[in-house]
Design a protein around this motif. Structure first.
Motif, mmCIF file in Angstrom:
data_model
loop_
_atom_site.group_PDB
_atom_site.id
_atom_site.type_symbol
_atom_site.label_atom_id
_atom_site.label_comp_id
_atom_site.label_asym_id
_atom_site.label_seq_id
_atom_site.Cartn_x
_atom_site.Cartn_y
_atom_site.Cartn_z
ATOM 1 N N VAL A 150 17.991 22.231 79.971
ATOM 2 C CA VAL A 150 17.465 22.620 81.108
ATOM 3 C C VAL A 150 16.959 24.415 81.522
ATOM 4 O O VAL A 150 18.381 24.761 82.191
ATOM 5 C CB VAL A 150 18.036 22.160 82.265
ATOM 6 C CG1 VAL A 150 17.797 22.357 83.184
ATOM 7 C CG2 VAL A 150 18.448 20.427 81.958
ATOM 8 N N LEU A 203 12.586 23.445 84.940
ATOM 9 C CA LEU A 203 12.887 23.241 86.391
ATOM 10 C C LEU A 203 11.657 24.125 86.756
ATOM 11 O O LEU A 203 11.424 23.731 87.514
ATOM 12 C CB LEU A 203 13.836 24.019 86.910
ATOM 13 C CG LEU A 203 14.742 23.627 86.180
ATOM 14 C CD1 LEU A 203 16.486 24.741 86.660
ATOM 15 C CD2 LEU A 203 15.257 22.202 86.710
ATOM 16 N N TRP A 220 12.471 18.692 82.199
ATOM 17 C CA TRP A 220 13.236 18.197 82.649
ATOM 18 C C TRP A 220 14.071 17.060 82.270
ATOM 19 O O TRP A 220 14.868 16.623 81.973
ATOM 20 C CB TRP A 220 13.394 18.549 83.891
ATOM 21 C CG TRP A 220 14.741 17.836 85.092
ATOM 22 C CD1 TRP A 220 16.233 19.238 85.341
ATOM 23 C CD2 TRP A 220 15.465 16.843 85.349
ATOM 24 N NE1 TRP A 220 17.057 18.440 85.728
ATOM 25 C CE2 TRP A 220 16.634 17.275 86.035
ATOM 26 C CE3 TRP A 220 14.702 15.310 85.546
ATOM 27 C CZ2 TRP A 220 17.395 15.863 86.086
ATOM 28 C CZ3 TRP A 220 15.176 14.387 85.867
ATOM 29 C CH2 TRP A 220 16.600 14.318 86.590
ATOM 30 N N TRP A 247 16.876 21.424 90.882
ATOM 31 C CA TRP A 247 17.632 20.452 90.413
ATOM 32 C C TRP A 247 18.017 19.504 91.441
ATOM 33 O O TRP A 247 18.030 18.000 91.419
ATOM 34 C CB TRP A 247 18.895 20.983 89.855
ATOM 35 C CG TRP A 247 19.308 20.911 89.017
ATOM 36 C CD1 TRP A 247 19.495 21.903 88.290
ATOM 37 C CD2 TRP A 247 19.421 20.427 87.472
ATOM 38 N NE1 TRP A 247 19.920 22.330 86.774
ATOM 39 C CE2 TRP A 247 20.016 20.932 86.334
ATOM 40 C CE3 TRP A 247 19.745 18.502 86.984
ATOM 41 C CZ2 TRP A 247 20.241 20.648 85.493
ATOM 42 C CZ3 TRP A 247 20.356 18.253 87.118
ATOM 43 C CH2 TRP A 247 20.539 19.469 85.251
#
Length: 582
Positions: free
Chosen positions: A44, A49, A63, A535
């Protein structure tokens, strides 16, 4: 056949057809074929992202694969998702056919499944390596059914199920667009439902809308790509006929061999014959069964503009949109939108079984329809005639991945560009796997090369500036100030050696890869706030899917699940009169 038997038959048939298509990919190895890249492990990074100055084209799929590869081999994850996409496509379109044409019974469902799995759109997108788009395509049948449930009996369960399927489609932005289009078409008559769809659309698009807001990548796209991505006519069909036959991808190399000559005309006529026969039965129910008109309207509304977009005036309009409207670059690859024809085609296939079933047994009618769909495209089997296959990554990649940490600068790669022709892939064009294999971000401009022409260039990006330094043989300190801590040179294709490399220490030298170290780089990373927000957006997207499986799929006391038979019921046979019983 009872309800349970019909359900099992549909799932098993869809699984068998999917296995016939992608079964060879389960033999092991990694997928490295055009846009499809799978590696044993990915990470990640800011790039995964969607943060940075390159377009976020693979959000949220990168992701998801990075998170999943912490537990499972990433290549197994991608292969499994590709297989699942085809199974879900078959079951979803089969269920849709069963909802609209229940009189066709199980044979009609199987015809809908066959047309959903075995068609040129699936073949061409597999050959282009767009497995995630196929997952978005697979959700369309389920989305139509969930949207109809929300229109007819809206409650938390039906809305959760709809949101989950739109989120599944949203593994790629184009899939999300397809899902939202069909959802709006189904609920258009209900204002409150339209408002609900707007909320669903906003929540399910968070991963890439957050990336667009947080990154410094340009919001608009290169207009030069409009002509390059225009739908392509096949032999003897013209653009309209090609698109109506579910073909027309811009890349002539991503076309099954069976559709490169006049056989494409025969195959398309067979497919359209099934649709035409089905329309004979559907026209009598057009007003009584709302989903017939909705799916037909969506099909026409997709086919006409996509055809026009291949003309000079259409391309001029599209260039204007791409140049001025943020995110309109999603519309460039116009042939993607022929996926919107498939819901109606699946319904028509089931209706065709009903029509032919008046002349022969319904099971034989289903076999006739399946033959007209499957036989003209024989090379979809076995990885599209063996074209789509896995490879073994040379050990150099694992060696380099073990040496590069996450916090010692980014990686610049030579030769420049993302496209590669490796010897171990038999020269098939693929993306560079290093961007997914390494812990640190790999700098990439995001530019694409089509017929030798570069589009989507980003001259002000860090990647472009690093490439310029290496091209002119600039000092390593200039690279370090950009945040470059490593230079990776791949022994593939022609490129001019950079004078900068003579002053850099070699950390690893293999047959394919050579890794150089740049001293004291300035580590450039997205801020903690940006990473937390990115996230959070991805976790919300995933929670919507899981919530549909849990809360949306199982209602108190009713036991209906997301992957259940849903609202379809096997038709009740008419009562038998005493005379006929005797």
């Amino acid at each position: 056949m009872n309800r349970g038997g019909a359900r099992a038959t549909l799932w098993l048939t869809s699984a068998a057809l999917a296995a016939a298509v992608v079964g060879p990919l389960f033999a092991g190895g990694d997928l490295l074929y055009r846009d499809a890249v799978s590696t044993p492990r990915s990470f990640v990074t800011d790039t995964a992202l969607g943060l940075g100055d390159a377009p976020a084209r693979a959000v949220p799929q990168d992701w998801l694969i990075a998170v999943a590869s912490r537990m499972l081999d990433g290549s197994v994850v991608v292969t499994t998702l590709t297989f699942a996409a085809l199974v879900l496509a078959g079951v979803g379109f089969g269920r849709l056919a069963g909802r609209v044409v229940p009189a066709a019974r199980t044979p009609g469902l199987l015809a809908g499944a066959a047309i959903g799995i075995w068609n040129p759109f699936v073949a061409e997108r597999l050959l282009q390596g767009q497995w995630s788009l196929l997952l978005g395509y697979a959700a369309l049948g389920w989305v139509v059914l969930a949207a109809e449930d929300c229109r007819r009996r809206p409650d938390r369960r039906t809305w959760a199920r709809l949101a989950a399927w739109v989120a599944v489609a949203g593994i790629t932005p184009t899939g999300w667009v397809l899902a939202v289009v069909v959802t709006l078409a189904v609920v258009a008559a209900r204002r409150r439902a339209v408002a609900g769809v707007a909320v669903v659309a906003i929540v399910t698009s968070l991963p890439w809308t957050a990336a667009a807001a947080l990154s410094t990548a340009p919001a608009t796209s290169d207009t030069a790509a409009v002509a390059a991505f225009a739908a392509r006519a096949e032999t003897g069909l013209g653009t309209l006929g090609t698109l109506a036959g579910l073909g027309g991808i811009w890349n002539a190399d991503a076309v099954p061999a069976s559709r490169t000559g006049m056989w494409a005309l025969i195959a398309t006529l067979c497919l359209l014959a099934v649709v035409a026969i089905g329309c004979v039965a559907l026209r009598r129910r057009w007003r009584r069964v709302r989903l017939i008109g909705v799916t037909a309207t969506v099909a026409v509304a997709a086919l006409v503009p996509v055809t026009l977009a291949a003309t000079a005036p259409g391309q001029a309009v599209l260039r204007g949109l791409v140049d001025t409207v943020p995110g309109a670059g999603l519309l460039r690859d116009t042939s993607k939108f022929v996926a919107l024809l498939v819901p109606f085609y699946a319904i028509a296939a089931a209706a065709a079984v009903q029509v032919i079933g008046r002349l022969v047994p319904r099971g034989l009618a289903a076999a006739v329809v399946a033959l007209l769909v499957v036989a003209p495209l024989p090379d979809l089997a076995a990885g599209v005639g063996g074209e789509v296959r896995t490879v073994s990554l040379p050990s150099d990649f694992a060696e380099v991945a073990a040496l590069v940490p996450a916090d010692a600068g980014d990686i610049a790669v030579l030769p420049t560009g993302s496209n590669r022709r490796y010897a171990f892939t038999d020269g098939v064009v693929s993306l560079d796997p290093t961007a997914r294999l390494l812990r640190a971000p790999v700098l990439a401009t995001g530019e694409l090369f089509i017929d030798g022409r570069a589009v989507d260039t980003a001259p002000d990006s860090r990647a472009a500036r690093a490439e310029a330094i290496l091209a002119r043989g600039g000092p390593p300190a200039d690279l370090a100030r950009l945040g470059v801590g490593w230079v990776l040179v791949e022994s593939v294709g022609p490129h001019t050696p950079s004078a900068t490399l003579r002053t850099l220490p070699v950390v690893y030298r293999g047959d394919l890869l050579t890794l150089y170290r740049v001293a004291d780089p300035v580590v450039v990373r997205a801020s903690t706030v940006d990473r937390v927000l990115a996230w959070a957006a991805h976790l919300v997207w995933l929670a919507v899917i899981l919530g549909g499986v849990g809360f949306g799929g199982v209602a108190a006391g009713r036991g209906r699940r997301l992957f259940s038979w849903g609202a379809w019921r096997a038709p009740t046979p008419p009562p038998t009169s005493p005379r006929s019983a005797g």
